[in-house]
Write a protein that holds these residues in place. Structure first.
Motif, PDB file in Angstrom:
ATOM      1  N   GLY A 185       0.804  -1.209   0.000  1.00 12.42           N
ATOM      2  CA  GLY A 185       0.000   0.000   0.000  1.00 12.42           C
ATOM      3  C   GLY A 185       0.834   1.254   0.000  1.00 12.42           C
ATOM      4  N   GLN A 186       0.132   2.373   0.117  1.00 16.70           N
ATOM      5  CA  GLN A 186       0.746   3.692   0.104  1.00 16.70           C
ATOM      6  C   GLN A 186       0.085   4.565   1.154  1.00 16.70           C
ATOM      7  N   VAL A 187       0.892   5.449   1.720  1.00 16.08           N
ATOM      8  CA  VAL A 187       0.380   6.415   2.676  1.00 16.08           C
ATOM      9  C   VAL A 187       0.876   7.795   2.247  1.00 16.08           C
ATOM     10  N   THR A 188      -0.051   8.743   2.126  1.00 15.47           N
ATOM     11  CA  THR A 188       0.285  10.142   1.871  1.00 15.47           C
ATOM     12  C   THR A 188      -0.323  10.973   2.998  1.00 15.47           C
ATOM     13  N   LYS A 189      -0.089  12.279   2.962  1.00 15.21           N
ATOM     14  CA  LYS A 189      -0.719  13.152   3.963  1.00 15.21           C
ATOM     15  C   LYS A 189      -2.234  13.105   3.840  1.00 15.21           C
ATOM     16  N   ALA A 190      -2.728  12.898   2.630  1.00 11.55           N
ATOM     17  CA  ALA A 190      -4.177  12.922   2.377  1.00 11.55           C
ATOM     18  C   ALA A 190      -4.874  11.605   2.699  1.00 11.55           C
ATOM     19  N   GLU A 191      -4.234  10.446   2.439  1.00 12.50           N
ATOM     20  CA  GLU A 191      -4.925   9.174   2.637  1.00 12.50           C
ATOM     21  C   GLU A 191      -3.959   8.002   2.669  1.00 12.50           C
ATOM     22  N   SER A 192      -4.497   6.863   3.079  1.00 14.30           N
ATOM     23  CA  SER A 192      -3.754   5.599   2.999  1.00 14.30           C
ATOM     24  C   SER A 192      -4.586   4.628   2.173  1.00 14.30           C
ATOM     25  N   ARG A 193      -3.897   3.801   1.398  1.00 12.03           N
ATOM     26  CA  ARG A 193      -4.544   2.789   0.558  1.00 12.03           C
ATOM     27  C   ARG A 193      -3.757   1.487   0.697  1.00 12.03           C
ATOM     28  N   SER A 194      -4.480   0.372   0.652  1.00 14.49           N
ATOM     29  CA  SER A 194      -3.789  -0.922   0.661  1.00 14.49           C
ATOM     30  C   SER A 194      -4.607  -1.965  -0.083  1.00 14.49           C
ATOM     31  N   GLN A 195      -3.907  -3.002  -0.523  1.00 14.30           N
ATOM     32  CA  GLN A 195      -4.512  -4.185  -1.127  1.00 14.30           C
ATOM     33  C   GLN A 195      -3.847  -5.400  -0.502  1.00 14.30           C
ATOM     34  N   GLY A 218      -8.189   4.518   3.623  1.00 15.93           N
ATOM     35  CA  GLY A 218      -8.419   4.975   4.991  1.00 15.93           C
ATOM     36  C   GLY A 218      -8.725   3.786   5.872  1.00 15.93           C
ATOM     37  N   PRO A 219      -9.582   3.955   6.866  1.00 18.87           N
ATOM     38  CA  PRO A 219      -9.878   2.841   7.769  1.00 18.87           C
ATOM     39  C   PRO A 219     -10.955   1.883   7.260  1.00 18.87           C
ATOM     40  N   LYS A 220     -11.610   2.201   6.150  1.00 21.15           N
ATOM     41  CA  LYS A 220     -12.711   1.374   5.630  1.00 21.15           C
ATOM     42  C   LYS A 220     -12.262   0.595   4.402  1.00 21.15           C
ATOM     43  N   GLY A 221     -12.735  -0.650   4.288  1.00 26.85           N
ATOM     44  CA  GLY A 221     -12.359  -1.460   3.137  1.00 26.85           C
ATOM     45  C   GLY A 221     -13.415  -2.467   2.753  1.00 26.85           C
ATOM     46  N   GLN A 222     -13.133  -3.158   1.649  1.00 22.04           N
ATOM     47  CA  GLN A 222     -14.001  -4.215   1.136  1.00 22.04           C
ATOM     48  C   GLN A 222     -13.182  -5.490   0.975  1.00 22.04           C
ATOM     49  N   ILE A 251     -17.726 -20.988  -2.017  1.00 22.47           N
ATOM     50  CA  ILE A 251     -18.200 -19.821  -1.272  1.00 22.47           C
ATOM     51  C   ILE A 251     -17.669 -18.541  -1.932  1.00 22.47           C
ATOM     52  N   THR A 252     -18.569 -17.633  -2.252  1.00 27.08           N
ATOM     53  CA  THR A 252     -18.191 -16.299  -2.727  1.00 27.08           C
ATOM     54  C   THR A 252     -18.995 -15.291  -1.917  1.00 27.08           C
ATOM     55  N   GLY A 253     -18.568 -14.055  -1.981  1.00 34.44           N
ATOM     56  CA  GLY A 253     -19.305 -13.032  -1.262  1.00 34.44           C
ATOM     57  C   GLY A 253     -18.499 -11.776  -1.088  1.00 34.44           C
ATOM     58  N   ALA A 254     -18.995 -10.903  -0.231  1.00 35.44           N
ATOM     59  CA  ALA A 254     -18.353  -9.610  -0.006  1.00 35.44           C
ATOM     60  C   ALA A 254     -18.520  -9.194   1.444  1.00 35.44           C
ATOM     61  N   CYS A 255     -17.546  -8.441   1.921  1.00 28.65           N
ATOM     62  CA  CYS A 255     -17.567  -7.927   3.280  1.00 28.65           C
ATOM     63  C   CYS A 255     -17.175  -6.456   3.259  1.00 28.65           C
ATOM     64  N   GLU A 256     -17.687  -5.740   4.212  1.00 31.89           N
ATOM     65  CA  GLU A 256     -17.206  -4.395   4.493  1.00 31.89           C
ATOM     66  C   GLU A 256     -16.493  -4.481   5.829  1.00 31.89           C
ATOM     67  N   TYR A 257     -15.345  -3.773   5.947  1.00 35.00           N
ATOM     68  CA  TYR A 257     -14.628  -3.849   7.207  1.00 35.00           C
ATOM     69  C   TYR A 257     -14.051  -2.494   7.601  1.00 35.00           C
ATOM     70  N   THR A 258     -13.745  -2.401   8.883  1.00 32.19           N
ATOM     71  CA  THR A 258     -13.102  -1.234   9.451  1.00 32.19           C
ATOM     72  C   THR A 258     -11.824  -1.693  10.122  1.00 32.19           C
ATOM     73  N   LEU A 259     -10.744  -0.967   9.861  1.00 29.99           N
ATOM     74  CA  LEU A 259      -9.429  -1.269  10.413  1.00 29.99           C
ATOM     75  C   LEU A 259      -9.126  -0.311  11.546  1.00 29.99           C
ATOM     76  N   THR A 260      -8.609  -0.849  12.643  1.00 28.92           N
ATOM     77  CA  THR A 260      -8.115  -0.036  13.744  1.00 28.92           C
ATOM     78  C   THR A 260      -6.675  -0.450  13.998  1.00 28.92           C
ATOM     79  N   ILE A 261      -5.766   0.493  13.934  1.00 32.84           N
ATOM     80  CA  ILE A 261      -4.354   0.210  14.232  1.00 32.84           C
ATOM     81  C   ILE A 261      -4.167   0.440  15.725  1.00 32.84           C
ATOM     82  N   VAL A 262      -3.785  -0.618  16.452  1.00 36.68           N
ATOM     83  CA  VAL A 262      -3.661  -0.520  17.906  1.00 36.68           C
ATOM     84  C   VAL A 262      -2.215  -0.398  18.375  1.00 36.68           C
ATOM     85  N   ALA A 263      -1.265  -0.715  17.500  1.00 39.94           N
ATOM     86  CA  ALA A 263       0.161  -0.556  17.785  1.00 39.94           C
ATOM     87  C   ALA A 263       0.882  -0.529  16.440  1.00 39.94           C
ATOM     88  N   ALA A 264       2.167  -0.227  16.448  1.00 37.88           N
ATOM     89  CA  ALA A 264       2.919  -0.105  15.195  1.00 37.88           C
ATOM     90  C   ALA A 264       2.812  -1.343  14.318  1.00 37.88           C
TER      91      ALA A 264
END
Length: 163
Positions: free
Chosen positions: A85-95, A116-120, A133-146
């Motif tokens: 992924g990438q992190v800038t001042k404006a946002e973070s993205r990951s795959q 950001g903190p929301k993903g699919q 099995i196929t499907g989709a999820c929505e998730y929220t990420l919380t970073i609790v330590a480095a």
């Protein structure tokens, strides 16, 4: 000629089969929620205003709510991911590409994209009880330590015909 009692029995059997068929369909789809704790190990490259990262994330997930099998409440799995992924001042993205394994040697494959903190998450099938099995999820990420992150996901799934 079919008499009244026979007609009633045939009707009851037909209605029973119709409801049994709906039950089978219901068992081939559903929903579940998970809490996942991951430990990350990333290589980081700092560019001028851009931080890039790539590496692994491993941990455990537990099903916290569910409509039933193959994701019963309380079931736990090991999760392994490769992500970048990438992190800038404006946002973070990951795959990420991940596999979730159970003690019964079943694997569920998935991919994840986050801004950001929301993903699919896309559920891509697997082996054993997760075959088809196929499907989709929505998730929220919380970073609790480095190097530690927690995700909370809500998912919808279905089993593809023939599996």
């Amino acid at each position: 000629m079919i008499h009244g009692k026979s007609r009633a029995a045939i009707l009851a059997a037909t209605v029973g089969l119709a409801f049994a068929g709906q039950g089978a369909i219901a068992e081939d789809s559903g929903s579940f929620s998970t809490t996942t704790v991951l430990t990350t190990s990333y290589e980081v490259l700092q560019l001028t205003d851009l931080t890039t990262f790539a590496g692994s994330a491993e941990g455990h997930t537990a099903v916290t709510q569910s409509s039933g099998n193959p994701f019963p409440v309380g079931s736990q799995s090991e999760v392994k991911c490769l992500s970048f992924g990438q992190v800038t001042k404006a946002e973070s993205r990951s795959q990420a590409a991940c596999s979730m394994s159970t003690e019964e040697d079943s694997l569920l494959h998935l991919t994840s994209e986050r801004t950001g903190p929301k993903g699919q998450i896309a559920l891509l099938g697997g082996t054993g009880m997760y075959e088809g099995i196929t499907g989709a999820c929505e998730y929220t990420l919380t970073i609790v330590a480095a190097t530690v992150a927690v995700t909370y996901s809500d998912c919808q799934w279905e089993r593809q015909a023939g599996n």
